[in-house]
Design a protein around this motif. Structure first.
Motif, PDB file in Angstrom:
ATOM      1  N   SER A   1      45.132  30.378  44.626  1.00  0.00           N
ATOM      2  CA  SER A   1      44.714  29.082  44.511  1.00  0.00           C
ATOM      3  C   SER A   1      45.667  27.758  44.805  1.00  0.00           C
ATOM      4  CB  SER A   1      43.935  28.678  43.182  1.00  0.00           C
ATOM      5  OG  SER A   1      44.700  29.050  42.215  1.00  0.00           O
ATOM      6  N   ARG A   2      46.969  28.333  44.907  1.00  0.00           N
ATOM      7  CA  ARG A   2      48.063  27.507  44.909  1.00  0.00           C
ATOM      8  C   ARG A   2      48.035  26.467  46.156  1.00  0.00           C
ATOM      9  NH1 ARG A   2      53.317  30.450  46.497  1.00  0.00           N
ATOM     10  NH2 ARG A   2      52.477  32.192  48.055  1.00  0.00           N
ATOM     11  N   TYR A   3      47.265  26.882  47.218  1.00  0.00           N
ATOM     12  CA  TYR A   3      47.216  25.971  48.185  1.00  0.00           C
ATOM     13  C   TYR A   3      45.976  24.933  48.367  1.00  0.00           C
ATOM     14  CZ  TYR A   3      50.838  28.680  50.696  1.00  0.00           C
ATOM     15  OH  TYR A   3      51.845  29.331  51.439  1.00  0.00           O
ATOM     16  N   GLN A   4      45.336  25.299  47.182  1.00  0.00           N
ATOM     17  CA  GLN A   4      44.219  24.060  46.872  1.00  0.00           C
ATOM     18  C   GLN A   4      44.733  22.608  46.902  1.00  0.00           C
ATOM     19  OE1 GLN A   4      40.509  24.492  46.270  1.00  0.00           O
ATOM     20  NE2 GLN A   4      41.341  26.648  47.182  1.00  0.00           N
ATOM     21  N   ARG A   5      43.916  21.640  47.592  1.00  0.00           N
ATOM     22  CA  ARG A   5      44.114  20.370  47.625  1.00  0.00           C
ATOM     23  C   ARG A   5      44.182  19.737  46.237  1.00  0.00           C
ATOM     24  NH1 ARG A   5      40.128  17.406  51.829  1.00  0.00           N
ATOM     25  NH2 ARG A   5      40.418  16.032  50.412  1.00  0.00           N
ATOM     26  N   ARG A   6      45.047  18.936  45.860  1.00  0.00           N
ATOM     27  CA  ARG A   6      45.387  18.186  44.493  1.00  0.00           C
ATOM     28  C   ARG A   6      43.993  17.613  43.852  1.00  0.00           C
ATOM     29  NH1 ARG A   6      49.998  18.653  41.680  1.00  0.00           N
ATOM     30  NH2 ARG A   6      51.168  18.278  43.417  1.00  0.00           N
ATOM     31  N   ASP A   7      43.125  17.286  44.874  1.00  0.00           N
ATOM     32  CA  ASP A   7      41.947  16.604  44.461  1.00  0.00           C
ATOM     33  C   ASP A   7      40.650  17.687  44.016  1.00  0.00           C
ATOM     34  OD1 ASP A   7      41.428  17.008  46.908  1.00  0.00           O
ATOM     35  OD2 ASP A   7      40.934  14.955  47.166  1.00  0.00           O
ATOM     36  N   ALA A   8      41.110  18.944  44.316  1.00  0.00           N
ATOM     37  CA  ALA A   8      40.058  19.945  44.215  1.00  0.00           C
ATOM     38  C   ALA A   8      39.805  20.063  42.502  1.00  0.00           C
ATOM     39  CB  ALA A   8      40.551  21.368  44.536  1.00  0.00           C
ATOM     40  N   ARG A   9      38.377  20.135  42.310  1.00  0.00           N
ATOM     41  CA  ARG A   9      37.944  20.006  40.967  1.00  0.00           C
ATOM     42  C   ARG A   9      38.052  21.200  40.444  1.00  0.00           C
ATOM     43  NH1 ARG A   9      33.034  19.778  40.109  1.00  0.00           N
ATOM     44  NH2 ARG A   9      32.380  20.362  42.245  1.00  0.00           N
ATOM     45  N   GLY A  10      38.728  21.413  38.996  1.00  0.00           N
ATOM     46  CA  GLY A  10      38.787  22.693  38.444  1.00  0.00           C
ATOM     47  C   GLY A  10      37.416  23.466  38.340  1.00  0.00           C
ATOM     48  N   GLY A  11      36.372  22.847  38.111  1.00  0.00           N
ATOM     49  CA  GLY A  11      34.966  23.214  37.887  1.00  0.00           C
ATOM     50  C   GLY A  11      34.526  24.390  39.450  1.00  0.00           C
ATOM     51  N   ALA A  12      34.890  23.615  40.175  1.00  0.00           N
ATOM     52  CA  ALA A  12      34.606  24.235  41.626  1.00  0.00           C
ATOM     53  C   ALA A  12      35.567  25.374  41.896  1.00  0.00           C
ATOM     54  CB  ALA A  12      34.896  23.174  42.870  1.00  0.00           C
ATOM     55  N   ILE A  13      36.812  25.375  41.483  1.00  0.00           N
ATOM     56  CA  ILE A  13      37.798  26.397  41.678  1.00  0.00           C
ATOM     57  C   ILE A  13      37.070  27.562  40.695  1.00  0.00           C
ATOM     58  CG2 ILE A  13      40.018  27.178  40.938  1.00  0.00           C
ATOM     59  CD1 ILE A  13      40.914  24.592  41.963  1.00  0.00           C
ATOM     60  N   VAL A  14      36.751  27.464  39.477  1.00  0.00           N
ATOM     61  CA  VAL A  14      36.118  28.478  38.728  1.00  0.00           C
ATOM     62  C   VAL A  14      34.981  29.054  39.280  1.00  0.00           C
ATOM     63  CG1 VAL A  14      35.360  29.068  36.415  1.00  0.00           C
ATOM     64  CG2 VAL A  14      37.172  27.377  36.641  1.00  0.00           C
ATOM     65  N   GLY A  15      34.301  28.025  39.826  1.00  0.00           N
ATOM     66  CA  GLY A  15      32.702  28.510  40.305  1.00  0.00           C
ATOM     67  C   GLY A  15      32.958  29.603  41.596  1.00  0.00           C
ATOM     68  N   TRP A  16      33.625  29.130  42.300  1.00  0.00           N
ATOM     69  CA  TRP A  16      33.822  29.817  43.618  1.00  0.00           C
ATOM     70  C   TRP A  16      34.622  31.045  43.497  1.00  0.00           C
ATOM     71  CZ3 TRP A  16      31.048  29.404  47.954  1.00  0.00           C
ATOM     72  CH2 TRP A  16      30.444  28.136  48.347  1.00  0.00           C
ATOM     73  N   ASN A  17      35.639  31.105  42.478  1.00  0.00           N
ATOM     74  CA  ASN A  17      36.568  32.296  42.279  1.00  0.00           C
ATOM     75  C   ASN A  17      35.329  33.307  41.521  1.00  0.00           C
ATOM     76  OD1 ASN A  17      39.580  32.915  41.817  1.00  0.00           O
ATOM     77  ND2 ASN A  17      38.290  34.169  40.683  1.00  0.00           N
ATOM     78  N   THR A  18      34.535  32.799  40.683  1.00  0.00           N
ATOM     79  CA  THR A  18      33.688  33.476  40.038  1.00  0.00           C
ATOM     80  C   THR A  18      32.613  34.252  41.001  1.00  0.00           C
ATOM     81  OG1 THR A  18      34.072  32.236  38.021  1.00  0.00           O
ATOM     82  CG2 THR A  18      32.118  33.680  37.846  1.00  0.00           C
ATOM     83  N   PHE A  19      31.889  33.111  41.805  1.00  0.00           N
ATOM     84  CA  PHE A  19      30.979  33.730  42.559  1.00  0.00           C
ATOM     85  C   PHE A  19      31.322  34.903  43.601  1.00  0.00           C
ATOM     86  CE2 PHE A  19      28.441  32.837  46.596  1.00  0.00           C
ATOM     87  CZ  PHE A  19      27.190  33.308  46.195  1.00  0.00           C
ATOM     88  N   GLY A  20      32.595  34.327  44.161  1.00  0.00           N
ATOM     89  CA  GLY A  20      32.970  35.390  45.310  1.00  0.00           C
ATOM     90  C   GLY A  20      33.424  36.565  44.730  1.00  0.00           C
ATOM     91  N   GLY A  21      33.834  36.635  43.554  1.00  0.00           N
ATOM     92  CA  GLY A  21      34.374  37.831  42.902  1.00  0.00           C
ATOM     93  C   GLY A  21      33.086  38.612  42.406  1.00  0.00           C
ATOM     94  N   ALA A  22      32.384  38.072  41.674  1.00  0.00           N
ATOM     95  CA  ALA A  22      31.166  38.684  41.025  1.00  0.00           C
ATOM     96  C   ALA A  22      29.967  38.972  41.666  1.00  0.00           C
ATOM     97  CB  ALA A  22      30.989  37.820  39.704  1.00  0.00           C
ATOM     98  N   ILE A  23      29.544  38.401  42.736  1.00  0.00           N
ATOM     99  CA  ILE A  23      28.289  38.594  43.127  1.00  0.00           C
ATOM    100  C   ILE A  23      27.978  39.966  43.813  1.00  0.00           C
ATOM    101  CG2 ILE A  23      28.989  37.608  45.484  1.00  0.00           C
ATOM    102  CD1 ILE A  23      25.504  37.477  44.117  1.00  0.00           C
ATOM    103  N   ALA A  24      29.031  40.487  44.375  1.00  0.00           N
ATOM    104  CA  ALA A  24      28.842  41.916  45.103  1.00  0.00           C
ATOM    105  C   ALA A  24      29.021  42.979  44.330  1.00  0.00           C
ATOM    106  CB  ALA A  24      29.924  42.259  46.217  1.00  0.00           C
ATOM    107  N   PRO A  25      30.054  42.956  43.205  1.00  0.00           N
ATOM    108  CA  PRO A  25      30.029  44.024  42.265  1.00  0.00           C
ATOM    109  C   PRO A  25      28.694  44.064  41.350  1.00  0.00           C
ATOM    110  CG  PRO A  25      32.112  42.884  42.384  1.00  0.00           C
ATOM    111  CD  PRO A  25      31.229  42.306  43.219  1.00  0.00           C
ATOM    112  N   THR A  26      28.304  42.838  41.076  1.00  0.00           N
ATOM    113  CA  THR A  26      27.031  42.901  40.135  1.00  0.00           C
ATOM    114  C   THR A  26      26.025  43.696  40.779  1.00  0.00           C
ATOM    115  OG1 THR A  26      27.780  40.756  39.248  1.00  0.00           O
ATOM    116  CG2 THR A  26      25.443  41.714  38.982  1.00  0.00           C
ATOM    117  N   LEU A  27      25.618  43.214  41.926  1.00  0.00           N
ATOM    118  CA  LEU A  27      24.605  43.843  42.878  1.00  0.00           C
ATOM    119  C   LEU A  27      24.850  45.435  43.231  1.00  0.00           C
ATOM    120  CD1 LEU A  27      23.825  41.098  45.442  1.00  0.00           C
ATOM    121  CD2 LEU A  27      22.620  41.719  43.196  1.00  0.00           C
TER     122      LEU A  27
END
Length: 487
Positions: free
Chosen positions: A235-261
């Motif tokens: 996430s260190r290449y994220q734009r300065r104006d990136a929202r923290g909630g969006a970073i948490v959300g996409w990180n969680t969605f990307g990591g969790a969706i496949a393993p859960t199913l």
């Protein structure tokens, strides 16, 4: 590195940035870009094998589903919170962690993180090599020493070359691997649905609360918590104006969706056939391949290897950054190459020479999971307390606002780790007897000792995480406020 060499390296697409702060001009990534590396590293037929491991705690299908959903999602959400540090500091995880531990004191969790990363990625490379030999035997193509050598060379070459290339190439690679491994996994599910027997699955009896907690901790450490020490690296290449909630959300969605199913589907397969479940525990890839038509064995092998390689690439890339954060003065590509060589040597030793190495190896890595959880608790609390971005210069200056040592964090990590070790047991007691000292608090605290019902709950991981978080939140509030000039 000379200017000419640097220019040529960049032209080839190789990332030359190490642990230094990312230039504002290079911070072009968006939160949704985080989906690709996390999804690619966690979508794999191998994830189905966790269904057997969860049911192995003696709990029912529905208890297992609850454990899977909560454990996977929460663990990757914690990764997402750590990822906010990358955006705030434009630096790797183990550099931003200096704000909590001090510039020099950070070497304590840094060493733990490096050992965990290099260890788990070596384990992934070993699994990929052995999976190749297993599938080749099933196809009647051999599977002996020659097959293992070729497989090891190919796997190591893929991991090392991608890790040396760095962030930009890895991000492109992961987006491709997402489709390849994702499609192969979907086809695998379609071809094996006939093996699911819902009446048998539903008949699995519920287990005690202690077993549910043990399964939950296993899922959390096997997925999100296993990546938490490298979360900010992506996430260190994220734009300065990136929202923290969006970073948490996409990180969680990307990591969790496949393993859960995948784990839930694995629960249906393992619950339908006890023999299949038993085989998965000993040989995950090979056993999952036994219920497939022969024509799809090779695609499954390629998919499984690519998924394991994908995960190993993330780990080796980050372990190289961690090595630099410990004070090793070499270019980032060289650091990744060094760790890749260590990975290769470890794979050679286990696959071709060691007779009883895998048990002690896993015992050692699981032991490191406790201090890693303690570090995570401290880091998350530190992020919650901070209201501003990190002071870039101070992250590299022991005389800066973060100081050389933050003894509150260091002592908190040590004490909570010791307490955590007292509440877990060595799962490989015969192969790693030197680790049987763990679990020393289970008796004195009235939890039944090492043979009691709480022994396999692995409470120590959760205790280290939560206790470190609470202590840091209480004791370092004033320190963080002073560091940020709010006092």
């Amino acid at each position: 590195m000379s200017t000419r060499t640097l220019t040529e390296t960049r032209r080839l697409g190789v990332e030359t940035t190490g642990i230094e702060i990312i230039d504002e001009s290079e911070r072009t990534a968006r939160p949704r870009d985080l989906f690709w590396p996390w999804f690619a590293a966690n979508v794999s037929v191998f994830g189905i094998s966790y269904g057997s491991y969860v049911l192995g705690f003696g709990i029912s299908f529905w208890q297992s589903v609850l454990v899977t959903v909560i454990g996977v999602v929460i663990s990757f959400a914690l990764c997402g919170i750590i990822a906010i540090a990358g955006k705030r500091g434009s630096a790797p995880t183990m550099i931003t962690s200096r704000a909590a531990f001090g510039v020099t004191g950070q070497k304590l969790p840094g060493v733990v993180s490096w050992l965990v990363s290099i260890g788990w990625e070596t384990f992934l490379a070993i699994m990929a090599t052995l999976a190749t030999a297993t599938i080749f035997r099933q196809l009647g193509w051999g599977g002996g020493t020659t097959t293992k050598i070729v497989a090891m060379v190919v796997v190591a070459a893929l991991i090392v070359s991608a890790s040396v290339a760095g962030y930009h190439i890895i991000m492109r690679l992961q987006s491709v691997l997402t489709w390849v491994t994702g499609i192969a996994t979907i086809v695998y599910v379609a071809l094996t649905l006939s093996h699911v027997n819902w009446s048998t699955v539903a008949a699995v009896k519920p287990g005690p609360f202690q077993a549910v907690i043990g399964a939950l901790v296993m899922v959390m450490t096997g997925f999100g918590l296993g990546w938490i020490n490298i979360a900010a690296d992506w996430s260190r290449y994220q734009r300065r104006d990136a929202r923290g909630g969006a970073i948490v959300g996409w990180n969680t969605f990307g990591g969790a969706i496949a393993p859960t199913l995948l784990v839930i589907y694995g629960l249906t397969l393992a619950g339908s056939d006890p023999k299949l479940s038993e085989g998965i525990a000993n040989d995950p890839i090979g056993t999952l391949g036994t219920i497939l038509p022969t024509w799809f064995l090779l695609p499954v092998l390629v998919s499984a290897i690519l998924a394991l390689v994908s995960g190993a690439v993330l780990g080796i890339y980050s372990s190289g950054l961690t090595l630099l954060s410990l004070g090793v003065r070499i270019p980032r590509p060289t650091a990744a190459f060094v760790d890749g060589v260590i990975l290769t040597l470890g794979t050679i030793w286990v696959v071709f020479f060691a007779e009883s190495f895998l048990g002690p190896f896993q015992s050692f890595l699981i032991t490191l999971g406790v201090p890693l959880a303690a570090w995570a608790g401290i880091m998350i609390a530190d992020l919650v307390l901070r209201k501003r971005d990190y002071d870039d210069d101070a992250l590299f200056d022991p005389r800066g606002r973060y100081g050389a040592f933050d003894w509150t964090s260091i002592i908190t990590m040590v004490v909570t780790s010791v307490l955590g070790w007292g509440l877990v047991i060595n799962l490989f007691a015969e192969d790693a007897s030197w680790n049987n000292w763990q679990g020393f608090l289970l008796g004195p605290l009235g939890l039944g000792g090492k043979d009691g019902t709480w022994a396999y709950a692995n409470l120590g991981v959760i205790v280290a995480l939560v206790l470190a978080f609470v202590v840091t939140l209480v004791l370092r509030r004033g320190t963080v406020a002073r560091q940020e000039g709010r006092r």
